[in-house]
Design a protein around this motif. Structure first.
Motif, PDB file in Angstrom:
ATOM      1  N   GLU A 111       0.798  -1.308   0.063  1.00 48.08           N
ATOM      2  CA  GLU A 111       0.202  -0.069  -0.067  1.00 48.08           C
ATOM      3  C   GLU A 111       0.826   1.142   0.010  1.00 48.08           C
ATOM      4  OE1 GLU A 111      -2.671   2.013   3.217  1.00 48.08           O
ATOM      5  OE2 GLU A 111      -3.681   0.436   2.182  1.00 48.08           O
ATOM      6  N   VAL A 112       0.559   2.112  -0.903  1.00 52.10           N
ATOM      7  CA  VAL A 112       1.267   3.442  -1.104  1.00 52.10           C
ATOM      8  C   VAL A 112       0.133   4.550  -0.771  1.00 52.10           C
ATOM      9  CG1 VAL A 112       2.447   5.132  -2.252  1.00 52.10           C
ATOM     10  CG2 VAL A 112       2.758   2.680  -2.825  1.00 52.10           C
ATOM     11  N   ASP A 113       0.372   5.320   0.594  1.00 52.55           N
ATOM     12  CA  ASP A 113      -0.410   6.129   1.198  1.00 52.55           C
ATOM     13  C   ASP A 113      -0.057   7.539   0.572  1.00 52.55           C
ATOM     14  OD1 ASP A 113      -2.274   7.942   2.284  1.00 52.55           O
ATOM     15  OD2 ASP A 113      -2.276   6.813   4.230  1.00 52.55           O
ATOM     16  N   ALA A 114      -0.384   7.948  -0.566  1.00 45.87           N
ATOM     17  CA  ALA A 114       0.015   9.332  -1.075  1.00 45.87           C
ATOM     18  C   ALA A 114      -0.957  10.346  -0.902  1.00 45.87           C
ATOM     19  CB  ALA A 114       0.178   9.186  -2.599  1.00 45.87           C
ATOM     20  N   ARG A 115      -1.965  10.208   0.064  1.00 39.14           N
ATOM     21  CA  ARG A 115      -2.841  11.334   0.270  1.00 39.14           C
ATOM     22  C   ARG A 115      -2.138  12.629   0.918  1.00 39.14           C
ATOM     23  NH1 ARG A 115      -6.898   7.515   3.442  1.00 39.14           N
ATOM     24  NH2 ARG A 115      -4.879   6.835   4.266  1.00 39.14           N
ATOM     25  N   GLU A 148       8.448   3.574  -7.115  1.00 38.59           N
ATOM     26  CA  GLU A 148       9.277   2.907  -5.969  1.00 38.59           C
ATOM     27  C   GLU A 148       8.878   1.615  -5.641  1.00 38.59           C
ATOM     28  OE1 GLU A 148      10.238   5.745  -3.131  1.00 38.59           O
ATOM     29  OE2 GLU A 148      11.713   6.752  -4.425  1.00 38.59           O
ATOM     30  N   ALA A 149       7.644   1.561  -5.316  1.00 36.96           N
ATOM     31  CA  ALA A 149       6.842   0.439  -4.849  1.00 36.96           C
ATOM     32  C   ALA A 149       6.908  -0.612  -5.929  1.00 36.96           C
ATOM     33  CB  ALA A 149       5.509   0.751  -4.155  1.00 36.96           C
ATOM     34  N   VAL A 150       6.388  -0.068  -7.074  1.00 39.88           N
ATOM     35  CA  VAL A 150       6.325  -1.260  -8.211  1.00 39.88           C
ATOM     36  C   VAL A 150       7.818  -1.732  -8.603  1.00 39.88           C
ATOM     37  CG1 VAL A 150       6.127  -1.245 -10.806  1.00 39.88           C
ATOM     38  CG2 VAL A 150       4.452  -0.068  -9.394  1.00 39.88           C
ATOM     39  N   GLU A 151       8.818  -0.992  -8.411  1.00 38.36           N
ATOM     40  CA  GLU A 151      10.030  -1.575  -8.709  1.00 38.36           C
ATOM     41  C   GLU A 151      10.629  -2.389  -7.824  1.00 38.36           C
ATOM     42  OE1 GLU A 151      12.433   2.210  -9.252  1.00 38.36           O
ATOM     43  OE2 GLU A 151      11.654   2.341 -11.321  1.00 38.36           O
ATOM     44  N   LYS A 152      10.077  -2.128  -6.225  1.00 41.01           N
ATOM     45  CA  LYS A 152      10.780  -3.039  -5.315  1.00 41.01           C
ATOM     46  C   LYS A 152      10.118  -4.385  -5.266  1.00 41.01           C
ATOM     47  CE  LYS A 152      12.518   0.436  -2.615  1.00 41.01           C
ATOM     48  NZ  LYS A 152      12.622   1.554  -1.313  1.00 41.01           N
ATOM     49  N   ASN A 153       8.815  -4.462  -5.790  1.00 36.71           N
ATOM     50  CA  ASN A 153       7.710  -5.436  -5.524  1.00 36.71           C
ATOM     51  C   ASN A 153       7.164  -5.747  -6.782  1.00 36.71           C
ATOM     52  OD1 ASN A 153       7.854  -5.566  -2.357  1.00 36.71           O
ATOM     53  ND2 ASN A 153       7.322  -3.234  -3.050  1.00 36.71           N
ATOM     54  N   PRO A 154       7.788  -6.210  -7.606  1.00 40.32           N
ATOM     55  CA  PRO A 154       7.298  -6.269  -9.284  1.00 40.32           C
ATOM     56  C   PRO A 154       6.112  -7.352  -9.222  1.00 40.32           C
ATOM     57  CG  PRO A 154       9.426  -7.550  -9.039  1.00 40.32           C
ATOM     58  CD  PRO A 154       9.416  -6.654  -7.708  1.00 40.32           C
ATOM     59  N   ASP A 155       6.337  -8.124  -8.521  1.00 38.12           N
ATOM     60  CA  ASP A 155       5.077  -9.137  -8.395  1.00 38.12           C
ATOM     61  C   ASP A 155       3.924  -9.004  -7.605  1.00 38.12           C
ATOM     62  OD1 ASP A 155       6.515 -10.857 -10.479  1.00 38.12           O
ATOM     63  OD2 ASP A 155       7.343 -11.860  -8.908  1.00 38.12           O
ATOM     64  N   ALA A 156       3.889  -7.904  -6.872  1.00 36.47           N
ATOM     65  CA  ALA A 156       2.819  -7.545  -5.778  1.00 36.47           C
ATOM     66  C   ALA A 156       1.824  -6.870  -6.515  1.00 36.47           C
ATOM     67  CB  ALA A 156       3.375  -6.924  -4.513  1.00 36.47           C
ATOM     68  N   GLU A 157       0.633  -6.699  -5.870  1.00 36.52           N
ATOM     69  CA  GLU A 157      -0.543  -5.824  -6.215  1.00 36.52           C
ATOM     70  C   GLU A 157      -0.181  -4.818  -5.444  1.00 36.52           C
ATOM     71  OE1 GLU A 157      -5.246  -4.895  -5.802  1.00 36.52           O
ATOM     72  OE2 GLU A 157      -4.479  -7.132  -5.649  1.00 36.52           O
ATOM     73  N   VAL A 195      -1.649  -0.858  -4.162  1.00 37.18           N
ATOM     74  CA  VAL A 195      -2.660  -0.213  -3.791  1.00 37.18           C
ATOM     75  C   VAL A 195      -2.136   1.229  -3.520  1.00 37.18           C
ATOM     76  CG1 VAL A 195      -4.643   0.158  -2.402  1.00 37.18           C
ATOM     77  CG2 VAL A 195      -3.748  -2.304  -2.824  1.00 37.18           C
ATOM     78  N   VAL A 196      -2.509   2.043  -4.262  1.00 41.46           N
ATOM     79  CA  VAL A 196      -2.351   3.607  -4.158  1.00 41.46           C
ATOM     80  C   VAL A 196      -3.500   4.364  -3.668  1.00 41.46           C
ATOM     81  CG1 VAL A 196      -1.217   5.462  -5.075  1.00 41.46           C
ATOM     82  CG2 VAL A 196      -0.516   3.134  -5.782  1.00 41.46           C
ATOM     83  N   LEU A 197      -3.120   5.246  -2.491  1.00 44.76           N
ATOM     84  CA  LEU A 197      -4.373   6.005  -1.981  1.00 44.76           C
ATOM     85  C   LEU A 197      -3.736   7.367  -2.264  1.00 44.76           C
ATOM     86  CD1 LEU A 197      -4.636   4.470   1.338  1.00 44.76           C
ATOM     87  CD2 LEU A 197      -6.057   3.747  -0.684  1.00 44.76           C
ATOM     88  N   VAL A 198      -4.804   7.987  -3.090  1.00 38.01           N
ATOM     89  CA  VAL A 198      -4.728   9.762  -3.328  1.00 38.01           C
ATOM     90  C   VAL A 198      -5.593  10.373  -3.029  1.00 38.01           C
ATOM     91  CG1 VAL A 198      -2.816   9.045  -5.145  1.00 38.01           C
ATOM     92  CG2 VAL A 198      -5.320   9.139  -5.804  1.00 38.01           C
ATOM     93  N   ASP A 199      -5.660  11.637  -2.980  1.00 39.80           N
ATOM     94  CA  ASP A 199      -7.109  12.296  -2.716  1.00 39.80           C
ATOM     95  C   ASP A 199      -7.059  13.651  -3.680  1.00 39.80           C
ATOM     96  OD1 ASP A 199      -4.781  14.058  -1.968  1.00 39.80           O
ATOM     97  OD2 ASP A 199      -5.252  14.201   0.203  1.00 39.80           O
ATOM     98  N   ASN A 200      -6.454  13.428  -4.862  1.00 37.81           N
ATOM     99  CA  ASN A 200      -6.861  14.517  -5.897  1.00 37.81           C
ATOM    100  C   ASN A 200      -6.817  13.945  -7.170  1.00 37.81           C
ATOM    101  OD1 ASN A 200      -4.119  15.378  -6.986  1.00 37.81           O
ATOM    102  ND2 ASN A 200      -3.606  15.351  -5.177  1.00 37.81           N
ATOM    103  N   PRO A 201      -7.588  14.526  -8.109  1.00 38.18           N
ATOM    104  CA  PRO A 201      -7.845  13.982  -9.413  1.00 38.18           C
ATOM    105  C   PRO A 201      -6.464  13.916 -10.301  1.00 38.18           C
ATOM    106  CG  PRO A 201      -9.585  15.392  -8.813  1.00 38.18           C
ATOM    107  CD  PRO A 201      -8.712  15.497  -8.010  1.00 38.18           C
ATOM    108  N   ALA A 202      -5.653  15.009 -10.057  1.00 40.86           N
ATOM    109  CA  ALA A 202      -4.345  15.162 -10.694  1.00 40.86           C
ATOM    110  C   ALA A 202      -3.436  13.778 -10.499  1.00 40.86           C
ATOM    111  CB  ALA A 202      -3.881  16.332 -10.753  1.00 40.86           C
ATOM    112  N   ALA A 203      -3.458  13.682  -9.201  1.00 31.60           N
ATOM    113  CA  ALA A 203      -2.364  12.660  -8.723  1.00 31.60           C
ATOM    114  C   ALA A 203      -2.873  11.150  -9.188  1.00 31.60           C
ATOM    115  CB  ALA A 203      -2.423  12.462  -7.342  1.00 31.60           C
TER     116      ALA A 203
END
Length: 98
Positions: free
Chosen positions: A29-33, A46-55, A57-65
């Motif tokens: 989980e990446v909490d980018a709120r 960074e999360a994708v590169e460190k965990n290439p086989d994992a799902e 989950v990214v949390l954001v709180d604005n449409p641009a992000a």
């Protein structure tokens, strides 16, 4: 009582190390709120590169992000699904079929 030879301890450490190498992270989980771009994209990448086989989950709180993370994820071959409660977005990034 006889003591174990020193190599027994070494073999046990190698065995434990082997077990931990086999543990696979299934979800990250990446909490980018509250973060402004480009930080949500950087943290997600960074999360994708460190965990290439994992799902991822990214949390954001604005449409641009949300749009920027989706764009980056699709460029890396991830499949993206989005859930929203109106104020926040949950992006599920799964590994695409190779």
């Amino acid at each position: 009582m006889t003591a174990n030879p020193p190599y027994v301890k070494y073999m046990l450490i190698l065995f434990i190390s082997h077990i931990y190498k086999e543990v696979m992270v299934l979800e990250v989980e990446v909490d980018a709120r509250g973060l402004s771009c480009p930080l949500p994209v950087i943290r997600t990448k960074e999360a994708v590169e460190k965990n290439p086989d994992a799902e991822i989950v990214v949390l954001v709180d604005n449409p641009a992000a949300k749009e920027n993370v989706i764009r980056m994820a699709e460029k890396t071959g991830r499949l993206v699904s989005v859930e929203s409660d109106g104020l926040e977005f949950r992006l599920n990034l799964t590994k695409g079929v190779s």
